[in-house]
Write an enzyme that holds these catalytic residues in place. Structure first.
Site, PDB file in Angstrom:
ATOM      1  N   HIS A 155     -25.830 -28.934 -24.417  1.00  0.00           N
ATOM      2  CA  HIS A 155     -26.185 -29.845 -23.322  1.00  0.00           C
ATOM      3  C   HIS A 155     -24.941 -30.501 -22.710  1.00  0.00           C
ATOM      4  O   HIS A 155     -24.713 -30.429 -21.502  1.00  0.00           O
ATOM      5  CB  HIS A 155     -27.152 -30.899 -23.873  1.00  0.00           C
ATOM      6  CG  HIS A 155     -27.506 -31.987 -22.907  1.00  0.00           C
ATOM      7  ND1 HIS A 155     -28.473 -31.848 -21.946  1.00  0.00           N
ATOM      8  CD2 HIS A 155     -27.001 -33.237 -22.760  1.00  0.00           C
ATOM      9  CE1 HIS A 155     -28.564 -32.965 -21.241  1.00  0.00           C
ATOM     10  NE2 HIS A 155     -27.683 -33.829 -21.710  1.00  0.00           N
TER      11      HIS A 155
ATOM     12  N   HIS B 247     -26.404 -34.365 -14.295  1.00  0.00           N
ATOM     13  CA  HIS B 247     -27.495 -33.887 -15.138  1.00  0.00           C
ATOM     14  C   HIS B 247     -28.392 -32.878 -14.415  1.00  0.00           C
ATOM     15  O   HIS B 247     -29.001 -32.020 -15.056  1.00  0.00           O
ATOM     16  CB  HIS B 247     -28.303 -35.048 -15.704  1.00  0.00           C
ATOM     17  CG  HIS B 247     -27.784 -35.515 -17.030  1.00  0.00           C
ATOM     18  ND1 HIS B 247     -26.675 -36.318 -17.144  1.00  0.00           N
ATOM     19  CD2 HIS B 247     -28.185 -35.256 -18.304  1.00  0.00           C
ATOM     20  CE1 HIS B 247     -26.426 -36.547 -18.426  1.00  0.00           C
ATOM     21  NE2 HIS B 247     -27.327 -35.911 -19.157  1.00  0.00           N
TER      22      HIS B 247
ATOM     23  N   ASP C 264     -21.517 -35.272 -22.576  1.00  0.00           N
ATOM     24  CA  ASP C 264     -22.710 -35.981 -22.116  1.00  0.00           C
ATOM     25  C   ASP C 264     -22.347 -37.435 -21.791  1.00  0.00           C
ATOM     26  O   ASP C 264     -22.749 -37.977 -20.763  1.00  0.00           O
ATOM     27  CB  ASP C 264     -23.763 -35.932 -23.234  1.00  0.00           C
ATOM     28  CG  ASP C 264     -25.182 -36.085 -22.716  1.00  0.00           C
ATOM     29  OD1 ASP C 264     -25.385 -36.020 -21.488  1.00  0.00           O
ATOM     30  OD2 ASP C 264     -26.077 -36.272 -23.564  1.00  0.00           O
TER      31      ASP C 264
ATOM     32  N   HIS D 294     -26.779 -29.612 -14.857  1.00  0.00           N
ATOM     33  CA  HIS D 294     -27.138 -29.110 -16.188  1.00  0.00           C
ATOM     34  C   HIS D 294     -28.469 -28.371 -16.135  1.00  0.00           C
ATOM     35  O   HIS D 294     -28.604 -27.260 -16.636  1.00  0.00           O
ATOM     36  CB  HIS D 294     -27.220 -30.258 -17.201  1.00  0.00           C
ATOM     37  CG  HIS D 294     -27.952 -29.875 -18.454  1.00  0.00           C
ATOM     38  ND1 HIS D 294     -29.338 -29.928 -18.545  1.00  0.00           N
ATOM     39  CD2 HIS D 294     -27.519 -29.382 -19.628  1.00  0.00           C
ATOM     40  CE1 HIS D 294     -29.701 -29.482 -19.734  1.00  0.00           C
ATOM     41  NE2 HIS D 294     -28.627 -29.149 -20.414  1.00  0.00           N
TER      42      HIS D 294
HETATM   43 ZN   LIG Z   1     -27.582 -35.935 -21.251  1.00  0.00          ZN
END
Ligand SMILES: [Zn+2]
Length: 380
Positions: A288, A271, A188, A274
């Site tokens: 994540h 993101h 992340d 994701h």
């Molecule tokens: Zn994140």
């Protein structure tokens, strides 16, 4: 995604101001849990406090919370978190907070626990404290919650007017969690610099509706440099359940630098990929930051960044065990339909993929996913 970003018409965007925000107080160190009551006191928070916690957190820290808050004269109730950051969990927490007359909500657990605690506090307009038990993502410092459906499909974001009042990180707890969580936090955090750089260069809005400050850009860069310098050593420290200076620096990078960096720096393709990946069932078994790491490789490929840069990112991911292929996310056999659905979700209206300085289509993302996967698989 956000009503905030959606509301920013091109006309308004032309008048954006440099904007930076952060939690009021950040405290990190070994056995920091024993400081919870004292830190609430220092913030002028007198309770009652409702602690939203997983069963595991409660078993590990329940007596410490009781002792620490009693010493500070703060009444306490503990409400057990069911596991998903969903509207049902928020409603249940709001009811418990109302019943106990809580004036401050403390989230103690992983990212989903903290997201739910923030949503409870946001609904009731109360102060909120993040006590992350994992350094697995950049959520603890943020003024946003990610909400999922009860079966773990990304649903929406909720934005709040303020960041958490206090973020308290106990590195003894982090050091005793499995290595995979710390490594996921690095995935992340790894995207932070590249997304902030893109948003700054494109002059598109950051996650707080303004332009990226040089402060946020510098923090995002420090986040990346810290990962490259200390990432592997910190992961090895966690294997030994040891709190070391390298681990402290990585916990700070994953939690504070990544948190400030993504919010005030901004998000881009990584993101959004994701979010796209969450449409594919097999990825639900992955964290994540693991999905963001692959999303970052896709971003760099779609942006046409240099081979050196892409290879450095892929090598770092491999060194600590972050996935950079579809197979690494349970999608080794993904057919074109699966990739198409992921790509379409990635470029849905309001997604941060549209913060890139060029137009981003589902076709470009699908090609980027295939190319990123092939590149990682064939790289020596
Ligand atoms: Zn994140």
């Amino acid at each position: 995604m956000s009503s905030l970003v959606a509301a920013l018409s091109p006309h308004y965007a032309a008048r954006m101001f440099l904007t930076f925000r952060s939690p009021s107080r950040y405290v990190q160190g070994p056995d920091a849990t024993s400081q919870l009551g004292r830190q609430l006191q220092l913030m002028g928070l007198t309770g009652p406090a409702l602690i939203l916690a997983s069963a595991g957190s409660r078993a590990r820290s329940g007596s410490l919370w009781a002792e620490s808050l009693a010493a500070a004269g703060i009444p306490l109730v503990v409400h057990e978190f069911g596991g998903e950051s969903s509207q049902d969990e928020i409603d249940s927490g709001v009811a418990a907070a109302r019943a106990s007359g809580a004036e401050v909500i403390v989230g103690a657990g992983g990212g989903k626990t903290l997201d739910t605690a923030r949503a409870i506090a946001g609904t009731l307009g109360l102060a909120v404290v993040s006590c992350p038990t994992l350094a697995s993502n950049d959520a603890p410092c943020a003024a946003v919650s990610v909400i999922y459906t009860p079966d773990s499909v990304y649903e929406r974001l909720i934005f709040y007017p303020r960041n958490p009042d206090l973020v308290l990180v106990d590195t003894t707890i982090i050091a005793n969690a499995p290595r995979r969580y710390l490594v996921s936090g690095m995935g992340d955090a790894l995207a932070t610099w590249f997304e902030a750089r893109t948003v700054a260069e494109a002059r598109t809005p950051n996650q707080v509706g303004g332009l990226t400050t040089i402060t946020a850009k510098a923090l995002a860069r420090l986040c990346y440099d810290t990962l490259i310098a200390d990432g592997l050593e910190a992961a090895n420290a966690v294997d030994a359940r040891a709190v070391t200076p390298a681990l402290e620096r990585i916990v700070e990078a994953n939690t504070l630098l990544s948190g400030l960096g993504f919010e005030s720096g901004g998000l881009a393709i990584a993101h959004s990929v994701h979010n796209g990946l969450t449409t594919a069932g097999p990825t639900h078994a992955y964290l994540h930051g693991e999905k963001v790491a692959f999303g970052l490789v896709v971003q760099l490929v779609v942006e046409g960044q240099s081979s050196d840069e892409i290879d450095t990112v892929i090598r770092f991911c491999r060194s600590v065990g972050l996935p950079t292929t579809l197979g690494g996310l349970g999608l080794a056999d993904a057919d074109d339909d699966t990739i198409r659905v992921i790509a379409e979700r990635t470029v849905a209206e309001g997604e941060t993929a549209h913060n890139e300085p060029f137009g981003v289509s589902a076709r470009m993302i699908a090609d980027g996913i295939r190319a990123a996967d092939a590149r990682s698989r064939t790289m020596a």
